[in-house]
Write a protein that holds these residues in place. Structure first.
Motif, PDB file in Angstrom:
ATOM      1  N   GLU A 142       0.824  -1.207   0.000  1.00  0.00           N
ATOM      2  CA  GLU A 142       0.000   0.000   0.000  1.00  0.00           C
ATOM      3  C   GLU A 142       0.865   1.266   0.000  1.00  0.00           C
TER       4      GLU A 142
ATOM      5  N   ARG B 307      -8.777  -1.173 -10.163  1.00  0.00           N
ATOM      6  CA  ARG B 307      -9.471  -0.962  -8.878  1.00  0.00           C
ATOM      7  C   ARG B 307      -9.513  -2.242  -8.055  1.00  0.00           C
ATOM      8  N   SER B 311      -7.379  -2.382  -4.395  1.00  0.00           N
ATOM      9  CA  SER B 311      -8.079  -2.386  -3.103  1.00  0.00           C
ATOM     10  C   SER B 311      -7.710  -3.574  -2.204  1.00  0.00           C
TER      11      SER B 311
END
Lengths: 289, 322
Positions: A142, B307, B311
């Motif tokens: 992330e 996407r 995620s």
């Protein structure tokens, strides 16, 4: 011999000898893991933590890297409070992460942020092997994606210093998916015209090597770093042969066409500055457009 | 019951008894209809008991069974008119990955997957289904070809792992996998990936960046082989099953983690017990998902895929960031 000298001085001490032995190299002196040469820490730091005897590049942690790389050693850190969860309830994972945080002062295996190098603004990601062997989990994935997105939005070059033992098994499938996630983010960044320089340091293996680390527009490596997909032990078991000493080193990878240049640590900052300069659009030179 | 797995032994024994009774009845002209019906009932109940709650270990036995249908089996039964295309145009033709063009119903698609061998000779030719970089690069070439001609892409995943050998390292195993991940994320056609057996690590993911990722009911998907995990975590490859359970590698676990989109049911006992039925179920699922994706524009397909992977992850913040 040198060691005996020190021990004589400490005859009166009640500290166990094991600890004494460790205290000397850590505090004042350092022993090269490759050639065994003992050198003063200060001398070693002056030489960018490269052994003055054999040129071995000591493994750096993230803060040492920031200090050597960025102007004034200043990094404006992104997402510094991001921490791992334990999504699978993997036995022992939570405890191990907490131990790592305590041991290293880091929150996970990568530090990201922005700063300048030779005056050029950049977004950097610096991995650290001392945190969980630099393994790729959700937080590393992330943070790298967010860094790539910041670089895209600000139109800054992206530089990632990789070092990793591979995927973080304790996050299993989520760890694997970080390979796709980071590569996809770099795909977008690349399509937007962004410059991504990947710097491979010792060691870069497995899931990190098979995702963002090998996707740089320009790929540099520090000398003698071990870079590859599978580990040496696994390969030796597979092919039932002993591998040559230089297998998977930076120089081996250069020879096989997997990277652009092997750069000594002392030349890394000047090399990056040159590259950044050459990727900065200069209006005057651009009559053609 | 041919080729039963260790945990299927009780079923095989019961089946044997039923067969014996039928034979004996026919020989001696005795009517055992009631007894046989009762035994068949018991067989059904036992089947439900065994297959209704398969452990990770049993699922691994099923997916590693040499009888389990492979990519080429599905290509030949789910699709028609398959034309295999070879080579990466750079180094060679890796037979551990097969691919080409075929029709799914009336729709031309590009289809590919990892290919394990059926016997020793086949396995040697296919390197036990463990691809080299040229395999991943062939797959990428076919995907880019599909993108150009606007064909949907179907990938089948069935691999223990990318080949961990020196030849693979020399030719850039890492880069080949990484490049596939990046390029797949940019494709502008529908991509459906199905884990049909073993989804092992980066070598599996290199064909797995789909708009939809499906798994067969008993398939597994993991970041490292259970043996590999055990030897790193516990320094003991013998504790592979413990590692397998901790890693949550079953289709059901991975669906719950939100990483895959759908599970394709298998016939009782696994795909190999009724390959024809399995092919039909799989075709139905592929058509259903393809239908939904067909409504999206090329840009939407690319965005949808981005996407989806963007995620995935699990993280927290120590304090709320400003």
């Amino acid at each position: 011999m040198l060691k005996d000298l020190f021990q004589k001085k400490r005859k009166y001490a009640t500290i166990p000898s094991e600890k004494t032995k460790r205290e000397i190299p850590e505090g004042l002196m350092n022993k090269c893991p490759k050639c065994g040469a003992i050198q003063f820490n200060m001398e070693l730091m002056k030489n960018f933590k490269v052994c003055t005897g054999c040129g071995y590049h000591f493994i750096l942690n993230a803060s040492e890297r920031v200090e050597m790389l960025l102007d004034g050693g200043r990094l404006f850190e992104y997402d510094e409070d991001m921490v791992s969860e334990d999504p699978l309830g993997f036995p022992g994972y939570r405890v191990k992460t907490e131990q790592m945080i305590e041991k290293t002062g880091m929150r996970d295996a990568v530090v990201t942020g922005e700063g300048t190098i030779g005056g050029f603004p950049v977004v950097v990601c610096i991995m650290s092997f001392e945190f969980f062997s630099g393994t790729l989990g959700s937080v590393v994935g992330e943070k790298i994606v967010r860094a790539a997105e910041a670089a895209m939005q600000k139109n800054y070059p992206l530089i990632i210093f990789s070092t990793s033992g591979g995927a973080r098994m304790q996050e299993s499938i989520l760890s694997l998916m970080q390979m796709a996630k980071t590569s996809a983010a770099l795909g977008r960044f690349s399509e937007s015209g962004g410059l991504y320089i990947s710097v491979l340091t010792d060691p870069t293996l497995g899931g990190v090597s098979a995702s963002f680390a090998t996707l740089g527009d320009i790929i540099l490596a520090e000398p003698g770093a071990v870079i590859g997909f599978a580990g040496r032990r696994v390969i030796e078991q597979t092919i039932r042969q002993k591998l040559p000493d230089n297998f998977q080193t930076s120089e081996f990878n250069l020879q096989h066409g997997h990277l652009d240049k092997v750069v000594h640590r002392k030349d890394l900052r000047p090399t990056l500055i040159k590259l950044l300069d050459m990727h900065t659009v200069k209006e005057v030179a651009f009559h053609g457009r | 019951m041919a080729g039963e797995l260790p945990f299927e032994q009780p079923l095989a024994e019961l089946r044997g008894k039923i067969d014996e009774l039928i034979r004996f009845g026919a020989e001696k002209q005795i009517d055992f209809t009631d007894e046989i019906a009762r035994l068949e009932e018991r067989y059904k109940a036992l089947q439900e008991e065994i297959y209704g709650s398969l452990s990770v270990r049993q699922k691994i036995q099923i997916v590693k069974s040499p009888q389990r249908p492979t990519t080429l089996d599905y290509i030949n039964t789910v699709f028609t008119d398959f034309i295999e295309l070879h080579g990466d145009r750079l180094f060679g033709d890796d037979q551990a990955i097969v691919g080409g063009i075929a029709k799914l119903g009336d729709v031309p698609v590009t289809v590919m997957g990892h290919q394990k061998g059926r016997d020793t000779k086949d396995n040697l030719a296919r390197n036990f289904g463990m691809p080299h970089p040229e395999g991943f690069r062939k797959a990428l070439r076919l995907m880019k070809q599909a993108d150009k001609f606007r064909r949907p892409i179907i990938t089948f995943i069935d691999v223990t792992g990318a080949y961990p050998g020196s030849s693979a390292e020399e030719r850039g195993q890492s880069e080949a996998i990484a490049r596939n991940l990046l390029e797949m994320s940019l494709l502008r056609v529908p991509v459906i990936s199905v884990v049909i057996g073993e989804g092992g690590s980066g070598g599996a993911l290199a064909l797995g960046v789909g708009n939809r990722v499906l798994m067969l009911e008993h398939a597994i998907y993991s970041v490292i082989s259970p043996e590999g995990a055990a030897s790193i975590l516990y320094k003991d490859a013998g504790r592979a099953m413990e590692a397998a359970e901790s890693m949550k590698i079953t289709a059901q676990d991975i669906l719950a983690l939100g990483v895959i989109d759908d599970i394709v049911p298998e016939p009782t006992g696994g795909a190999h017990r009724d390959p024809k039925k399995q092919a039909e179920t799989l075709r139905g699922k592929l058509q259903e998902h393809l239908q939904e994706l067909a409504a999206m524009s090329p840009d939407e397909l690319k965005e949808d895929r981005f996407r989806k992977f963007r995620s995935i992850g699990s993280y927290a913040f120590l304090q709320t960031p400003d």
